[in-house]
Design a protein around this motif. Structure first.
Motif, PDB file in Angstrom:
ATOM      1  N   THR A 652      73.567  11.670  56.908  1.00 44.91           N
ATOM      2  CA  THR A 652      74.545  12.094  57.909  1.00 44.91           C
ATOM      3  C   THR A 652      74.560  11.125  59.071  1.00 44.91           C
ATOM      4  OG1 THR A 652      72.895  13.520  58.918  1.00 44.91           O
ATOM      5  CG2 THR A 652      74.413  14.551  57.373  1.00 44.91           C
ATOM      6  N   LEU A 653      75.764  10.825  59.529  1.00 44.08           N
ATOM      7  CA  LEU A 653      75.951  10.066  60.750  1.00 44.08           C
ATOM      8  C   LEU A 653      76.939  10.864  61.582  1.00 44.08           C
ATOM      9  CD1 LEU A 653      76.224   6.468  59.231  1.00 44.08           C
ATOM     10  CD2 LEU A 653      74.331   7.372  60.577  1.00 44.08           C
ATOM     11  N   ASN A 654      76.616  11.082  62.833  1.00 36.60           N
ATOM     12  CA  ASN A 654      77.448  11.899  63.716  1.00 36.60           C
ATOM     13  C   ASN A 654      77.790  13.256  63.088  1.00 36.60           C
ATOM     14  OD1 ASN A 654      78.648  12.111  66.255  1.00 36.60           O
ATOM     15  ND2 ASN A 654      80.678  11.810  65.363  1.00 36.60           N
TER      16      ASN A 654
ATOM     17  N   TYR B  59      68.432   4.822  55.559  1.00 34.37           N
ATOM     18  CA  TYR B  59      68.319   5.887  56.570  1.00 34.37           C
ATOM     19  C   TYR B  59      67.931   7.212  55.910  1.00 34.37           C
ATOM     20  CZ  TYR B  59      70.136   3.292  60.566  1.00 34.37           C
ATOM     21  OH  TYR B  59      70.284   2.423  61.599  1.00 34.37           O
ATOM     22  N   LYS B  63      64.684   9.770  56.730  1.00 36.75           N
ATOM     23  CA  LYS B  63      64.815  11.174  57.128  1.00 36.75           C
ATOM     24  C   LYS B  63      64.081  12.123  56.197  1.00 36.75           C
ATOM     25  CE  LYS B  63      69.368  10.300  59.129  1.00 36.75           C
ATOM     26  NZ  LYS B  63      70.792  10.690  59.076  1.00 36.75           N
ATOM     27  N   ASP B 218      81.850   5.786  67.135  1.00 36.29           N
ATOM     28  CA  ASP B 218      81.399   7.169  67.309  1.00 36.29           C
ATOM     29  C   ASP B 218      81.020   7.830  65.995  1.00 36.29           C
ATOM     30  OD1 ASP B 218      81.398   7.207  69.955  1.00 36.29           O
ATOM     31  OD2 ASP B 218      83.184   8.484  70.222  1.00 36.29           O
ATOM     32  N   ASP B 219      81.792   7.534  64.934  1.00 33.97           N
ATOM     33  CA  ASP B 219      81.482   8.212  63.669  1.00 33.97           C
ATOM     34  C   ASP B 219      80.235   7.654  62.994  1.00 33.97           C
ATOM     35  OD1 ASP B 219      82.420   5.816  62.810  1.00 33.97           O
ATOM     36  OD2 ASP B 219      84.034   6.620  61.562  1.00 33.97           O
ATOM     37  N   GLN B 220      79.643   6.629  63.597  1.00 32.71           N
ATOM     38  CA  GLN B 220      78.422   6.054  63.032  1.00 32.71           C
ATOM     39  C   GLN B 220      77.195   6.404  63.886  1.00 32.71           C
ATOM     40  OE1 GLN B 220      78.199   3.716  60.076  1.00 32.71           O
ATOM     41  NE2 GLN B 220      79.926   5.104  59.814  1.00 32.71           N
ATOM     42  N   ARG B 221      77.371   7.370  64.808  1.00 34.76           N
ATOM     43  CA  ARG B 221      76.262   7.688  65.705  1.00 34.76           C
ATOM     44  C   ARG B 221      75.053   8.193  64.914  1.00 34.76           C
ATOM     45  NH1 ARG B 221      78.656  10.569  71.008  1.00 34.76           N
ATOM     46  NH2 ARG B 221      79.187  12.139  69.468  1.00 34.76           N
ATOM     47  N   GLY B 222      73.904   7.700  65.284  1.00 39.14           N
ATOM     48  CA  GLY B 222      72.698   8.005  64.530  1.00 39.14           C
ATOM     49  C   GLY B 222      72.092   6.727  63.969  1.00 39.14           C
ATOM     50  N   ARG B 223      72.912   5.644  63.954  1.00 37.00           N
ATOM     51  CA  ARG B 223      72.360   4.353  63.545  1.00 37.00           C
ATOM     52  C   ARG B 223      71.608   3.737  64.715  1.00 37.00           C
ATOM     53  NH1 ARG B 223      77.193   0.846  61.246  1.00 37.00           N
ATOM     54  NH2 ARG B 223      75.590  -0.765  61.389  1.00 37.00           N
ATOM     55  N   TYR B 275      73.714  13.055  71.797  1.00 39.03           N
ATOM     56  CA  TYR B 275      73.745  11.606  72.027  1.00 39.03           C
ATOM     57  C   TYR B 275      73.983  11.341  73.511  1.00 39.03           C
ATOM     58  CZ  TYR B 275      73.902  11.243  66.970  1.00 39.03           C
ATOM     59  OH  TYR B 275      73.597  11.323  65.646  1.00 39.03           O
ATOM     60  N   ASP B 284      70.392  11.260  63.018  1.00 39.89           N
ATOM     61  CA  ASP B 284      71.369  12.334  62.933  1.00 39.89           C
ATOM     62  C   ASP B 284      71.040  13.293  61.785  1.00 39.89           C
ATOM     63  OD1 ASP B 284      74.264  12.974  64.025  1.00 39.89           O
ATOM     64  OD2 ASP B 284      74.247  13.403  61.872  1.00 39.89           O
ATOM     65  N   PHE B 285      71.094  14.572  62.094  1.00 38.56           N
ATOM     66  CA  PHE B 285      70.915  15.592  61.054  1.00 38.56           C
ATOM     67  C   PHE B 285      72.044  16.599  61.145  1.00 38.56           C
ATOM     68  CE2 PHE B 285      66.672  13.875  61.092  1.00 38.56           C
ATOM     69  CZ  PHE B 285      66.250  13.998  59.775  1.00 38.56           C
ATOM     70  N   ALA B 286      72.361  17.227  60.022  1.00 37.31           N
ATOM     71  CA  ALA B 286      73.386  18.273  60.008  1.00 37.31           C
ATOM     72  C   ALA B 286      72.851  19.463  59.231  1.00 37.31           C
ATOM     73  CB  ALA B 286      74.674  17.752  59.375  1.00 37.31           C
ATOM     74  N   ASN B 310      68.527  15.434  53.222  1.00 36.46           N
ATOM     75  CA  ASN B 310      68.280  15.057  54.606  1.00 36.46           C
ATOM     76  C   ASN B 310      68.186  16.306  55.454  1.00 36.46           C
ATOM     77  OD1 ASN B 310      70.115  11.930  54.820  1.00 36.46           O
ATOM     78  ND2 ASN B 310      68.139  12.454  53.982  1.00 36.46           N
TER      79      ASN B 310
END
Lengths: 1016, 537
Positions: A652-654, B59, B63, B218-223, B275, B284-286, B310
């Motif tokens: 997952t990213l964002n 990644y 995780k 923004d859609d790659q946040r967590g890198r 963030y 990033d986790f969901a 993850n």
């Protein structure tokens, strides 16, 4: 079954089937010229004797009065045979009536089926076990493999699960492979269906005979796929019908399955005591502070298992004329499982037809269609429920809704009663297995035969977990559903040329050459949906779900095999027999350079009783010595295992899943076949006019280049790699006795005894002296090993020495691991102060020293009685339940014996560890886990009455029989999990070597059956 | 004669037939394998997107439970120090926390986060990075800039993992190329200094070529951004006591990165703003990601596992378990009802909670205390002190073992305190107050409380020791710091524990872990340079 629509369809399905049978019946043609007569044996007419036209498939059998009628040409020779009697041949000439008297003979005159042909048992140079239709249908079984149990020496059949439709695990003369398949190759009416064929597709009542090929000579013709033995199944045809008019058979039975004994656990009060004691010891509060009577007492074994019925109905129509013979059948079978929410329903249709187009050309087909509907069960395996949940767990909340929270564990609880009421897990399978053949004899002595055999299978598995599931409600989640569909298709093309000739008086040669091609592929699609709010559509519309959580995948897998083979049989003076077999196989699953392998074998036999010096002796009716030596293979790996692959590794990213890949497994282009070299020596003898028949076999097999998923250092970034490593050996004896103890007009008593003793050992491990196998992921490593010179595998672990009695004893031990008084004491073998895998010793092995079957059958006038015992000795079981239910935390149920544990102040002499003293992670594999797995079982017993239909004057009824039978009636075993057969033992992968690993699976029920057979 | 001819004809037919059946298939082609549903590393990297998928996969491994997913790294960075402890005897954290670890225990896999799991997964990351670098370097399907950026990112991750490996085991097997499996399997231990030198080379390349936070969409946040690489560089310098370069690196981060110290401590852990400006890197986790225990790879029966999981478990470690609470057991029903009314539940495990020592010593006037020590909830007095900054009781969005909470890796407050420490070590406290005060200002209500003055260098050092403990509790820093400062034994021996006698058990060699026993058996070369296995044999 939630398949109302199927039940509605069933009557029309039956109608279609019946009209098809009628149409086929009309194809019966007539022929004017006929021969008739009576077959006599022991001074009385012999019903059911076979009358065959030599060199053809045409034939009939005698009726109840020993009479037959057959249409033949004058140049033909009739062959009269009956089991246990010497076969007789008579040239027809101008006779219109031929009466024969058969002399008592012996087993050696039976005709048995071998790969790509048939042979008289007396002419066999290889080792073949036969099981007849009578044995198969004596006591009803749901699957063919179940009928093999204990019937054939050297063939070890284990019923590892009692779940409806569950298969058995079969080992012919021990396992040859460690992680590859050890299941025999199944060949049904000449179609090579592989070792993983779903035998639910075959109606046991359609089977005429089963032959198990065991030695190198008989299996070499199947080359790379024969190493684990070959099971040849032949289905019935119309050839042996006793009269000109079609014969209709009806076979009905109903059974009651009874829940067997369940493991003995602590009572509710004892369990509460244990759990409290354990929690307090761990420094937490007692979960049950109040009086035990204020908590529920639910026996989850009892709550999730019920006695359940089986219904079976078979109808078959068979008939024959000179040019056409046919056999058609329909079968309906329904079994409800003894565990709630499990069951199976089967519809099987078969049509076999053989047509003689001309003297030189024959054709025919075998067609089997089946539909299977399985409820896989949503309530666990029954026994697992009793283990997984404390008796104090309430099923319902105070308001009457289902309970879904386990307060003791502190998490959601999967409530089996709620699951059974709310959820679905079902599989539908449609299977079509067919073969057509064309047989052409272009010249005398030559036969060319080609077959083409397609197979199609479609399955759909539906799983639905209701949004009302209490374990989802407590975490605020919604329903989920998944659908898995697979479609597999394959074809098999076999082409053979056979030449058979006698040269002079003394020499006889049969030569066979052939080629075979096979292709199989499977495609699948899987979809899973989450967040389903309503139960209205279930798995039928996955669209009503949370689109962001959907999971989809699809898969493709396929392989091809191309083979060329030949066999030469040479007989000198009908006394000395020689067989040479060779086969070259090519397979797609191996990398370039390793695709082909050649498998040769040689066998010889000497009919000692045919020698002139034996003429004057009266002891032996027959005496034969035979031996074979050769190579066979095992394509023990799944497709693509030689390749390194990337696996899905999303991340997952964002907050959103992004696709990802990671290295899955390493490649190994050097992979090749496992090869088994075997030697077989046997002595067959019949005595006392054939009333006693014995067969003794000795064999020795060595398998090289074992395929093994070898654990490699994890600094490589991988855990294991599939490699060809080492060799193992199987040696053993097989012993068979068939005896007719008493035979007179009114009373018969027959006994069959089979004994098999197999010893296996590891003889090479590619340079190391042991390899650790991880049979159980949670248990981790160090409990199963391959050790040079030891059986395959051995259970390993540390020795449990009882409990620590005093602190002084602990202090003096030198152990640096924390130890507590009353806690378990293990042997620190190497004295390094810690208990580790380096302190492991061999705790036992799962291979029985002896496997036996013992059957007695009696007949008195119209009554038949038989009972059949079966069992093993000298094998150990590894009880995986010990980990959590003898050791470990108080949140788990415990075996009953734990009540007598070490208790401070009150029971300090006990060698059973104190409550809470050790957790699962601290409990090494140890000697307490390993138990004796020997057992004796009254596998089946039957009482039958054959109506004297003649005397009763029931016109048109040929046979009528009612029977009452029981299976699994008695079990003698000391095993804590009750039935040592119910185990982890599986068909592939590590399940393959997990013989003896038991976790308390789906229990084998006791079954009582009432049945009726009528033939018109 | 005619008959003879017939037989001749027939023989010819037979031969023809035999010829046909033996030759009608081109066997080479017929026996080719057709792996349509599989992809192999040799053929996969055919575009920039493919390479990005490989990076995502790396990644995914990071995780896993054994590293950042559950408690993997917490075991070695938080347990066994003076901040966290379980509320009861829990054997999978006990060997670390109570210092009863040995080679055999290190071998056990518990929920995929035993020592052996962490060892395996860190090397799995390294193997994937090496393969990715090999396949991306010079790959004509990927443009030069993308190649550089991808390689920089994975070299950062490789450096991070080797840094963890040296922290946990010291000397270790070391390789940076996609070697043959047999070669890697036989590698012995390389000394830590050589590995760290390579880590710094990787980090320098990463720092020079990775994107900064503002460049990551923004859609790659967590890198990870280049600033994460800078943090590890600074930490390595400090480990080597190279205070000058360490301070310079911290200054670069503080001055150039754009991250800020938030005015309010609680906001740093606000789940609605994961963030935030203080976070340098969080994974990033969901919620609802399947298969927390799944780790990809091959099943025992040879089949491939469906997917990596993850799933985020960590808040369940910090959340209380209703069975243990409240102090007055008679009020359990009332507590449950009160929680339910708020849409909450005590459905955690209570395994990673404030240690006795930490709860007792945390200054009562420190505004950070409510986020680090919770002894009452909704008016109920609790048995144990929990750590709310990493708890999440919301039942609907954060059920047991299924959380969406990110995993915090690095944040600016850490770097600011690092700068304070470097400055003090270089020049004494004079110029170091400015850094520590940034952190203390938001931690206390009044200047009198937050302001430090007149400390000696040693006193300031002690102040840093404490400040890092209060500020960064539960953030996988403490044990690393204590070892770096050389005071682990001293601190543990003088701490008071609720559950285990760590203070009695700890020995000097416990600063490192043993290499798991089975690894030594599979590869005896691991014992060549150090037959004692870090003092454990």
């Amino acid at each position: 079954m939630k398949s109302n629509s199927i039940i509605e369809i069933f009557p029309s399905f039956r109608k279609i089937g019946l009209s098809f049978i009628l149409i086929l019946s009309c194809m019966v043609m007539s022929n004017a010229q006929s021969v008739s007569g009576t077959v006599i044996a022991d001074g009385i007419p012999l019903p059911g004797a076979t009358v065959l036209v030599k060199g053809s498939s045409q034939g009939t059998s005698t009726d109840f009065d020993g009479n037959y009628i057959i249409k033949v040409g004058a140049e033909s020779t009739l062959v009269f045979s009956y089991v246990g009697y010497v076969t007789k041949e008579v040239l027809v000439g101008n006779q219109s009536e031929i009466n024969v008297t058969l002399e008592q003979g012996n087993k050696l005159d039976e005709v048995v089926i071998i790969g790509y042909g048939t042979q008289r048992k007396s002419d066999l140079t290889g080792s073949v076990s036969s099981v007849s239709a009578e044995d198969i249908t004596a006591v009803p079984v749901a699957r063919v493999d179940q009928a093999l149990q204990g019937r054939a020496p050297g063939v070890n059949v284990v019923q590892v699960s009692g779940a409806p439709g569950a298969g058995t695990v079969i080992r012919v003369r021990g396992g040859n492979s460690i992680t590859g398949s050890n299941e025999p190759l199944w060949v049904i009416d000449g179609i090579v269906v592989g070792s993983n064929f779903n035998l639910n597709n075959i109606n046991p009542n359609d089977i005429k005979s089963i032959e198990v090929l065991k030695d190198a000579s008989s299996i070499a013709i199947y080359g790379s796929r024969g190493a684990n033995g070959v099971v040849l199944v032949s289905t019935k045809s119309g050839k042996n019908i006793r009269s000109a008019k079609p014969e209709v058979s009806v076979n009905l039975y109903t059974s009651s399955q009874i829940v067997p004994e369940t493991p003995h656990m602590l009572t509710q009060e004892e369990q509460i005591d244990f759990t409290n004691e354990s929690s307090i010891f761990a420094g937490a509060a007692a979960p049950f502070p109040n009086d035990p009577s204020t908590y529920p007492d639910n026996d989850f074994f009892d709550l999730t298992m019920n006695n359940a019925p089986i219904y079976n109905a078979d109808v078959s129509v068979a008939g024959a004329t000179d040019n056409v013979s046919y056999y058609n059948s329909l079968n309906y079978f329904k079994q409800e499982g003894i565990v709630i929410s499990s069951g199976i329903e089967k519809y099987i249709f078969r049509s076999n037809i053989d047509i003689k187009l001309s003297d030189k050309l024959k054709t025919g087909a075998r067609l089997n269609y089946s539909r299977i509907e399985t409820d896989n069960g949503v309530a666990g395996t029954g026994v697992s429920n009793g283990f997984s949940t404390l008796r104090t767990q309430p099923i319902y909340n105070d308001d009457g809704s289902y309970n879904g929270f386990n307060e003791v564990v502190g998490g959601p609880w999967s409530n089996p009663i709620a699951n059974a009421a709310l959820n679905t897990n079902e599989t539908f399978t449609n299977n079509l297995l067919a073969t057509v053949y064309l047989e052409y004899s272009p010249a005398p002595k030559w036969v060319i035969r080609s077959t083409f055999s397609p197979e199609f299978e479609n399955t759909k598995r539906n799983i639905f977990i209701s949004s009302q599931s209490p374990n989802l409600l407590v975490v605020g989640d919604l329903g989920r559903a998944s659908v898995l569909t697979t479609a597999s298709s394959g074809w098999n093309n076999e082409n053979t040329v056979q030449y058979q000739s006698d040269f002079g008086e003394n020499h006889s040669v049969t030569a066979l050459g052939g080629a075979s091609f096979q292709q199989v592929s499977t495609e699948s699609v899987f979809s899973e949906a989450f967040g389903i709010t309503s139960d209205a559509t279930g798995f039928n519309n996955l669209g009503f779900s949370d689109p962001t959580r959907s999971v989809i995948s699809s898969d493709y897998s396929g392989f091809q095999i191309a083979s060329f083979f030949g066999r030469l049989n040479y007989t000198y003076k009908d006394k000395y027999l020689l067989t040479l077999v060779g086969r070259t196989d090519g397979s797609s699953v191996f990398a370039e350079g390793n695709k082909y392998e050649f498998y040769p074998s040689i066998a010889g036999a000497w009919k000692v009783s045919e020698e002139s010096f034996m003429e004057n002796q009266t002891i032996f009716q027959d005496l034969k010595l035979r031996a074979s030596y050769g190579k066979s293979g095992n394509q023990a790996i799944e497709p693509y295992r030689a390749l390194g692959v990337l696996v899905e590794a999303n991340t997952t990213l964002n907050g959103v899943q992004n696709p990802g890949v990671a290295l899955g497994r390493p490649s190994n282009p050097n992979l090749k076949w496992e090869t088994t070299t075997s030697l077989d020596i046997a002595l067959e003898a019949s005595f006392f006019g054939g009333r006693l028949f014995t067969e003794i076999n000795y064999y020795q097999k060595q398998t090289d280049d074992l395929l093994l998923d070898v654990t490699i250092p994890s600094q490589t970034g991988f855990f294991s790699q599939l490699q060809n490593v080492g060799s193992l050996e199987n040696k053993g004896w097989e012993f068979l006795v068939n005896s007719t103890n008493i035979r007179n007009d009114n009373f018969n008593w027959k006994t069959t005894l089979t004994l098999s003793a197999n010893k296996n050992k590891v003889i090479d491990l590619g340079g190391v002296d042991k390899i650790d196998l991880t049979v159980d992921q949670i248990l981790g490593s160090g409990n199963t090993q391959l050790i040079l010179g030891q059986p395959v595998p051995v259970f390993t672990g540390v020795r449990y020495l009882g409990t620590w009695k005093t602190q002084e004893e602990i202090d003096a031990s030198g152990l640096t691991d924390p130890q507590v008084v009353g806690g378990p004491k293990y042997e620190d073998l190497n004295g390094d102060g810690i208990i580790s895998i380096e302190d492991n010793v061999i705790l036992g092995d799962p291979t029985p020293d002896l496997t036996f079957g013992f059957e007695n059958s009696f007949s008195y006038k119209n009554w038949d009685l038989s009972f059949y015992f079966q069992g093993t000795t000298g094998n150990e079981m590894y009880n995986l339940r010990m980990r959590n239910h003898y050791f470990n935390r108080g949140e788990n149920t415990k075996f009953g014996g734990i009540a007598d544990r070490w208790k401070e102040g009150t029971n300090e002499t006990s060698d059973i560890l104190r409550a809470g003293s050790f957790n699962v992670t601290d409990t090494p594999s140890n000697s307490e886990y390993v138990e004796d797995g020997s057992y004796i079982r009254l596998k089946s017993a039957q009482l039958a009455y054959n109506f004297p239909v003649e005397k009763m004057g029931w016109d048109g009824v040929k046979d009528m029989r009612v029977y009452f039978s029981g299976t699994n009636l008695l079990l003698l075993s000391d095993f804590r999990l009750i039935d040592p057969e119910t185990s982890h033992f599986g068909r592939s992968g590590l399940g393959n070597i997990a013989q003896g690993y038991a976790n308390g699976g789906y229990p084998n029920p006791q079954v009582l059956t009432l049945g009726l057979n009528v033939t018109f | 004669m005619k008959q003879f001819k017939n037989i001749q004809m027939k023989t010819k037919n037979i031969i023809l037939y035999v010829f046909i059946i033996f030759s009608c298939f081109g066997c080479e082609e017929f026996l080719e394998e057709d792996p349509r549903a599989l992809i192999s590393p040799e053929t996969f990297f055919a575009s920039e997107n493919d390479a990005r998928q490989a990076v995502n996969g790396i990644y995914a491994i990071l995780k896993n439970n054994s590293i950042y997913g559950q408690e993997g790294l917490d075991h070695y960075y938080d347990y066994g120090a003076d901040i966290v402890e379980p509320n009861r005897s829990i054997t999978f954290v006990e060997p670390i926390g109570a210092y009863t670890m040995n080679e055999a225990i290190a071998d056990r896999s518990v929920q995929k986060m035993g020592v052996a799991d962490t060892w395996k997964d860190l090397y799995r990351v390294i193997n994937n990075v090496n393969t990715t670098i090999q396949e991306v370097t010079g790959n004509e399907a990927i443009n030069q800039d993308a190649q550089t950026e991808i390689i920089a990112e994975v070299r950062f991750i490789r450096a991070l993992c080797y840094w963890h490996i040296t922290n946990l085991w010291g000397d270790a097997p070391f390789y940076t190329e996609a070697l043959l499996l047999e070669e890697i399997a036989a590698l012995g231990r390389t000394d830590k200094a050589t590995i760290i030198a390579s880590v710094m080379t990787d980090l320098e390349f990463a720092y020079a070529n990775m994107l900064s936070d503002s460049e990551i969409s923004d859609d790659q946040r967590g890198r990870a951004s280049k600033w994460a690489a800078a943090v590890v560089m600074a930490k390595v310098y400090m480990q080597q006591q190279q205070w000058g370069p360490a301070l310079a690196k911290c200054e670069e981060i503080i001055g150039q990165s754009g991250y800020e110290i938030l005015p309010n401590y609680a906001d740093v852990f606000d789940l609605a703003n994961e963030y935030n400006a203080e976070i340098i890197w969080s994974l990033d986790f969901a919620k609802d990601i399947r298969g927390q225990f799944e780790e990809g790879g091959v099943n025992a029966d040879g089949t491939l596992r469906a997917a990596f999981g993850n799933g985020m478990w960590r808040p369940s470690m910090f959340n209380p378990r209703l069975r243990d609470e409240p102090k007055n057991t008679a009020e359990r029903g009332a507590l449950r009802d009160a929680l339910t009314a708020r849409g909450e539940a005590f459905n955690g495990t209570g395994i990673e909670i404030a240690s006795k020592d930490f709860a007792e010593k945390f200054p009562l006037n420190d505004l950070r205390r409510p986020l680090n020590v919770m002894q009452n909830y909704l008016g109920f007095e609790l048995n144990f002190p929990y750590m709310p900054k990493f708890m999440n009781l919301d039942l609907a969005t954060s059920p047991r073992f299924n959380h969406a909470d990110n995993r915090l890796v690095f944040r600016l407050a850490d770097v600011v305190l690092m700068a304070a420490e470097c400055e003090n070590e270089l020049n004494g406290p004079g110029n170091a107050y400015q850094y520590i005060h940034q952190i203390r200002e938001r931690a206390y209500a009044t200047q009198a409380e937050w302001e430090l003055t007149g400390l000696s260098q040693e006193e300031f050092r002690q102040a840093i020791y404490d400040e890092r403990k209060w500020e960064l509790a539960g953030e996988a820093q403490r044990r690393y710091d204590l070892i770096r400062w050389g005071i682990l034994l001293d601190v543990v021996q003088n701490a008071e524990f609720r559950q285990w006698p760590a203070n009695e058990n700890i020995r000097p060699h416990h600063v490192l872990l043993p290499i798991p026993l089975s690894q030594l058996q599979l590869n005896p070369a691991l014992l060549e340079s150090d037959p004692t296995n870090n003092g454990y044999r």
